[in-house]
Design a protein around this motif. Structure first.
Motif, PDB file in Angstrom:
ATOM      1  N   TYR A 137       0.091  10.567  -5.679  1.00  0.00           N
ATOM      2  CA  TYR A 137       1.006   9.444  -5.505  1.00  0.00           C
ATOM      3  C   TYR A 137       0.413   8.263  -4.741  1.00  0.00           C
ATOM      4  O   TYR A 137       0.740   7.118  -5.015  1.00  0.00           O
ATOM      5  N   ALA A 138      -0.433   8.511  -3.762  1.00  0.00           N
ATOM      6  CA  ALA A 138      -0.938   7.431  -2.916  1.00  0.00           C
ATOM      7  C   ALA A 138      -2.027   6.635  -3.626  1.00  0.00           C
ATOM      8  O   ALA A 138      -2.641   7.098  -4.590  1.00  0.00           O
ATOM      9  N   ASP A 139      -2.271   5.424  -3.134  1.00  0.00           N
ATOM     10  CA  ASP A 139      -3.423   4.669  -3.643  1.00  0.00           C
ATOM     11  C   ASP A 139      -4.550   4.601  -2.620  1.00  0.00           C
ATOM     12  O   ASP A 139      -5.676   4.282  -2.964  1.00  0.00           O
ATOM     13  N   LYS A 140      -4.231   4.926  -1.344  1.00  0.00           N
ATOM     14  CA  LYS A 140      -5.258   4.972  -0.310  1.00  0.00           C
ATOM     15  C   LYS A 140      -5.081   6.238   0.524  1.00  0.00           C
ATOM     16  O   LYS A 140      -3.964   6.726   0.706  1.00  0.00           O
ATOM     17  N   THR A 145      -9.883   4.270  -1.093  1.00  0.00           N
ATOM     18  CA  THR A 145      -8.993   4.549  -2.211  1.00  0.00           C
ATOM     19  C   THR A 145      -8.997   6.041  -2.514  1.00  0.00           C
ATOM     20  O   THR A 145      -9.908   6.766  -2.103  1.00  0.00           O
ATOM     21  N   LYS A 146      -7.983   6.494  -3.255  1.00  0.00           N
ATOM     22  CA  LYS A 146      -7.956   7.923  -3.582  1.00  0.00           C
ATOM     23  C   LYS A 146      -9.117   8.298  -4.491  1.00  0.00           C
ATOM     24  O   LYS A 146      -9.617   9.433  -4.430  1.00  0.00           O
ATOM     25  N   GLU A 147      -9.555   7.367  -5.324  1.00  0.00           N
ATOM     26  CA  GLU A 147     -10.700   7.642  -6.179  1.00  0.00           C
ATOM     27  C   GLU A 147     -11.962   7.855  -5.337  1.00  0.00           C
ATOM     28  O   GLU A 147     -12.744   8.781  -5.595  1.00  0.00           O
ATOM     29  N   ASN A 207       7.950   2.458  -3.347  1.00  0.00           N
ATOM     30  CA  ASN A 207       6.693   1.719  -3.336  1.00  0.00           C
ATOM     31  C   ASN A 207       6.476   0.957  -4.633  1.00  0.00           C
ATOM     32  O   ASN A 207       6.203  -0.251  -4.625  1.00  0.00           O
ATOM     33  N   ALA A 208       6.624   1.627  -5.760  1.00  0.00           N
ATOM     34  CA  ALA A 208       6.293   1.025  -7.056  1.00  0.00           C
ATOM     35  C   ALA A 208       7.311  -0.009  -7.505  1.00  0.00           C
ATOM     36  O   ALA A 208       6.945  -1.059  -8.063  1.00  0.00           O
ATOM     37  N   ASP A 267       0.832  -1.208   0.000  1.00  0.00           N
ATOM     38  CA  ASP A 267       0.000   0.000   0.000  1.00  0.00           C
ATOM     39  C   ASP A 267       0.864   1.254   0.000  1.00  0.00           C
ATOM     40  O   ASP A 267       1.999   1.266   0.491  1.00  0.00           O
ATOM     41  N   TYR A 268       0.301   2.329  -0.532  1.00  0.00           N
ATOM     42  CA  TYR A 268       0.848   3.672  -0.363  1.00  0.00           C
ATOM     43  C   TYR A 268      -0.293   4.476   0.245  1.00  0.00           C
ATOM     44  O   TYR A 268      -1.196   4.933  -0.440  1.00  0.00           O
TER      45      TYR A 268
END
Length: 236
Positions: free
Chosen positions: A200-203, A215-217, A180-181, A30-31
């Motif tokens: 940059y983050a996914d959460k 999630t960022k979405e 992270n990636a 996770d990020y």
């Protein structure tokens, strides 16, 4: 794989609650960016995750393979730290101290680990330089390399770009994103920069009067993401 779960977590000092009813989980890779207003409890949450202070109530559960000694931590830098009279090599290598056990010296493997992290942070030419003679951005990369020496499972970052100019800030974000990636390191970062958080983050974990985790979405669709962050996200 879930690495850490916070269940009905209440944070505070001396029994005084700052924020309660935190429920979220961190999965491997996770990020996660933690955002929120000043005084909302972001740094308190990080210190609680590290075991530096107990929760008022609730639980922090980890998987069987994760230990707090396997967590890397980059705290906010103080003025005293900026004037520390040691070399880049000495500071980065000191991140391996929690792996030494009863041995008084660093092992060959630990020295190799320190060198690998110096290279990841692009500090090879500065290895023998005195830390206090470096720029603010260079110092932050040194401290990030040090934290990586301790990190096996999760890297916790408390405002890692605070006080840096925009160009250096973007470089730090790039290095953290690559950890992270490319390396698969789990990142948990406190940030006041919501636009960069959603870039940059996914959460996102937003704490304050209302709590959001997702999630960022999902965050951008919520009422807690400000219009500036939504506008920036269109360019990501």
């Amino acid at each position: 794989m879930v690495q850490l779960v916070c269940k009905d977590l209440c944070l505070g000092y001396d029994g005084h609650e700052i924020i309660g009813n935190l429920n979220f989980e961190i999965e491997q890779g996770d990020y996660l960016c933690i955002v929120g207003e000043n005084g909302s409890g972001k740094s308190t949450l990080m210190k609680t995750l590290l075991g530096l202070q107990p929760p008022v109530s609730g639980k922090i559960l980890t998987n069987d393979g994760m230990h707090r000694k396997r967590i890397g931590y980059l705290p906010q830098q103080t003025d005293i730290q900026k004037d520390f009279p040691a070399s880049v090599w000495e500071i980065v290598l000191s991140g391996c101290q929690n792996k030494c056990g009863i041995r008084p010296f660093y092992s060959k493997e630990q020295k190799q680990r320190a060198m690998v992290n110096i290279e990841k942070m692009e500090l090879q030419k500065l290895k023998q330089r005195c830390y206090r003679d470096l720029s603010g951005g260079q110092q932050q990369r040194v401290l990030l390399a040090r934290a990586l020496c301790a990190a096996e499972d999760i890297l916790l970052l408390d405002e890692p770009v605070a006080g840096l100019d925009p160009i250096v800030t973007e470089e730090m974000y790039r290095l953290i994103f690559e950890l992270n990636a490319k390396d698969g390191m789990t990142i948990v970062m406190i940030s006041h920069d919501i636009a960069s958080a959603v870039k940059y983050a996914d959460k996102i974990l937003h704490i304050g009067e209302n709590v959001f985790f997702g999630t960022k979405e999902e965050y951008l669709e919520s009422n807690q993401a400000d219009s500036f962050a939504k506008g920036e996200m269109k360019n990501v």
